[in-house]
Design a protein around this motif. Structure first.
Motif, PDB file in Angstrom:
ATOM      1  N   PRO A  65       0.794  -1.238   0.000  1.00 11.09           N
ATOM      2  CA  PRO A  65       0.000   0.000   0.000  1.00 11.09           C
ATOM      3  C   PRO A  65       0.826   1.288   0.000  1.00 11.09           C
ATOM      4  O   PRO A  65       0.266   2.372  -0.197  1.00 11.09           O
ATOM      5  N   LEU A  66       2.136   1.194   0.239  1.00 10.61           N
ATOM      6  CA  LEU A  66       2.930   2.403   0.443  1.00 10.61           C
ATOM      7  C   LEU A  66       3.016   3.290  -0.798  1.00 10.61           C
ATOM      8  O   LEU A  66       2.853   4.519  -0.683  1.00 10.61           O
ATOM      9  N   PRO A  67       3.279   2.749  -2.006  1.00  7.70           N
ATOM     10  CA  PRO A  67       3.285   3.644  -3.175  1.00  7.70           C
ATOM     11  C   PRO A  67       1.961   4.362  -3.385  1.00  7.70           C
ATOM     12  O   PRO A  67       1.936   5.533  -3.778  1.00  7.70           O
ATOM     13  N   LEU A  68       0.864   3.674  -3.119  1.00  8.97           N
ATOM     14  CA  LEU A  68      -0.450   4.311  -3.245  1.00  8.97           C
ATOM     15  C   LEU A  68      -0.614   5.421  -2.209  1.00  8.97           C
ATOM     16  O   LEU A  68      -1.093   6.524  -2.529  1.00  8.97           O
ATOM     17  N   ALA A  69      -0.205   5.138  -0.969  1.00 11.18           N
ATOM     18  CA  ALA A  69      -0.305   6.148   0.086  1.00 11.18           C
ATOM     19  C   ALA A  69       0.549   7.370  -0.240  1.00 11.18           C
ATOM     20  O   ALA A  69       0.140   8.512  -0.007  1.00 11.18           O
ATOM     21  N   MET A  70       1.739   7.149  -0.807  1.00  9.60           N
ATOM     22  CA  MET A  70       2.613   8.264  -1.182  1.00  9.60           C
ATOM     23  C   MET A  70       2.004   9.068  -2.328  1.00  9.60           C
ATOM     24  O   MET A  70       2.044  10.300  -2.334  1.00  9.60           O
ATOM     25  N   THR A  71       1.442   8.378  -3.300  1.00 15.72           N
ATOM     26  CA  THR A  71       0.837   9.048  -4.448  1.00 15.72           C
ATOM     27  C   THR A  71      -0.354   9.900  -4.033  1.00 15.72           C
ATOM     28  O   THR A  71      -0.550  11.023  -4.532  1.00 15.72           O
ATOM     29  N   LEU A  72      -1.151   9.396  -3.099  1.00 12.36           N
ATOM     30  CA  LEU A  72      -2.351  10.102  -2.649  1.00 12.36           C
ATOM     31  C   LEU A  72      -2.071  11.140  -1.571  1.00 12.36           C
ATOM     32  O   LEU A  72      -2.965  11.894  -1.181  1.00 12.36           O
ATOM     33  N   GLY A  73      -0.839  11.165  -1.070  1.00  5.91           N
ATOM     34  CA  GLY A  73      -0.511  12.112  -0.018  1.00  5.91           C
ATOM     35  C   GLY A  73      -1.020  11.706   1.344  1.00  5.91           C
ATOM     36  O   GLY A  73      -1.197  12.548   2.233  1.00  5.91           O
ATOM     37  N   LEU A  74      -1.236  10.396   1.554  1.00  6.80           N
ATOM     38  CA  LEU A  74      -1.710   9.915   2.851  1.00  6.80           C
ATOM     39  C   LEU A  74      -0.576   9.804   3.857  1.00  6.80           C
ATOM     40  O   LEU A  74      -0.815   9.757   5.062  1.00  6.80           O
ATOM     41  N   SER A  75       0.657   9.727   3.355  1.00  7.53           N
ATOM     42  CA  SER A  75       1.817   9.649   4.229  1.00  7.53           C
ATOM     43  C   SER A  75       2.431  11.036   4.371  1.00  7.53           C
ATOM     44  O   SER A  75       1.864  12.029   3.910  1.00  7.53           O
ATOM     45  N   ALA A  76       3.601  11.103   4.990  1.00 10.07           N
ATOM     46  CA  ALA A  76       4.219  12.403   5.270  1.00 10.07           C
ATOM     47  C   ALA A  76       4.649  13.136   4.008  1.00 10.07           C
ATOM     48  O   ALA A  76       4.768  14.362   4.002  1.00 10.07           O
ATOM     49  N   ILE A  77       4.897  12.382   2.931  1.00  5.21           N
ATOM     50  CA  ILE A  77       5.383  12.981   1.684  1.00  5.21           C
ATOM     51  C   ILE A  77       4.456  12.578   0.548  1.00  5.21           C
ATOM     52  O   ILE A  77       4.106  11.403   0.412  1.00  5.21           O
ATOM     53  N   ARG A  78       4.074  13.554  -0.273  1.00  6.04           N
ATOM     54  CA  ARG A  78       3.234  13.257  -1.444  1.00  6.04           C
ATOM     55  C   ARG A  78       4.100  13.236  -2.696  1.00  6.04           C
ATOM     56  O   ARG A  78       4.624  14.280  -3.105  1.00  6.04           O
ATOM     57  N   VAL A  79       4.252  12.062  -3.281  1.00  4.54           N
ATOM     58  CA  VAL A  79       5.059  11.884  -4.481  1.00  4.54           C
ATOM     59  C   VAL A  79       4.385  10.831  -5.357  1.00  4.54           C
ATOM     60  O   VAL A  79       4.106   9.728  -4.880  1.00  4.54           O
TER      61      VAL A  79
END
Length: 285
Positions: A65-79
């Protein structure tokens, strides 16, 4: 077409499911496609996330799930991210401390329902909720632990406290009494059993069979700028993953090295070969 870049730095967290990256380097799959790869052992998924995002790593093993979370900006960094391939299916265990396991055994059959009985007994005494750990907020581990608990009637928002602990530190936290149990990728569950610190209550095979666990991911920008290199990395990893499934005893020896998992070879055999009560298909590459 020629590759845009041939010297790469790829990240991994010390887990059995980092095997395709380790094998691709140690058994020459990267070299066969013309890549010179440095593998960087990282302490946590947050470290993997941040270093890939800022370009300190070209790519990495990641929680599905981490690439999806990063893409959506759910984690600390949106990339924006790209997950080019799955590295494995399953491979997690839920491990509980000995003291808790004994209380569950006295309460009812050792299951989430038994844990619920212990939680209710603690509530009646006015005790604070027990603490359990997963490896990252957006992870298969967090979902599996919640699914297992909720199947036993446990409210994971109110009845327990959930925290994040990096995989290699789970055993130390359990030994110190900081947590009552955890869900983690192997070998950090069965190794706690081997050390006499806990018992495995459930595996990912039992909770959600066939579920995607880890992926190889890069930023969208990196993939756009290095299409030929990206394809070569995936080709090497696919060959390495096939080798992993066919050579599990030798794989245990490779992973056991200090710069990878730094664990006893026979401790890695159990999850790879389905020994010590673990299913044979716990980890599928």
């Amino acid at each position: 077409m020629a590759m845009e870049k041939t010297r790469l730095k790829l990240g991994l967290v010390p887990l059995i499911d980092a095997a395709p990256l380790v094998v691709a380097k140690e058994r020459g799959f990267f070299a066969e496609v013309g890549l010179e790869v440095e593998l960087s052992r990282e302490a946590s998924w947050a470290s993997i996330r941040d270093k890939v995002a800022v370009g300190a790593l070209d790519g990495a093993q990641m929680l599905a799930p981490l690439p999806l979370a990063m893409t959506l900006g759910l984690s600390a960094i949106r990339v924006p991210m790209v997950a080019g391939m799955a590295l494995n299916l399953g491979g997690n265990t839920i491990t509980l401390a000995n003291a808790l396991w004994e209380r569950m055994d006295h309460a009812a059959p050792s299951s989430a329902a038994a844990l619920k009985a212990v939680i209710e007994a603690d509530k009646a005494l006015g005790l604070p909720p027990m603490t359990f750990a997963t490896v990252y907020p957006f992870s298969p581990h967090a979902a599996e632990l919640r699914l297992w608990m909720e199947a036993g009637g446990i409210d994971t928002e109110r009845d327990v406290r959930l925290v994040v602990v990096p995989p290699p530190q789970m055993i130390a936290y359990l030994s110190a009494g900081n947590i009552s149990g955890y869900c983690v990728g192997e070998p950090w569950g069965s190794l706690a059993v081997r050390l006499g610190l806990g018992h495995i209550a459930a595996t990912s095979r039992e909770i959600f069979a066939g579920r995607l666990e880890k992926v190889f991911a890069v930023t969208r920008d990196w993939a756009d700028r290095h299409p030929e290199t990206h394809a070569a990395v995936l080709e090497a990893l696919i060959g390495a993953a096939r080798w992993c499934d066919e050579n599990r005893c030798e794989l245990a020896e490779l992973l056991a090295q200090p710069h990878y998992l730094n664990a006893p070879v026979d401790a890695l055999m159990a999850p790879l070969l389905g020994e010590a009560g673990l299913p044979k298909d716990l980890v599928v590459f």
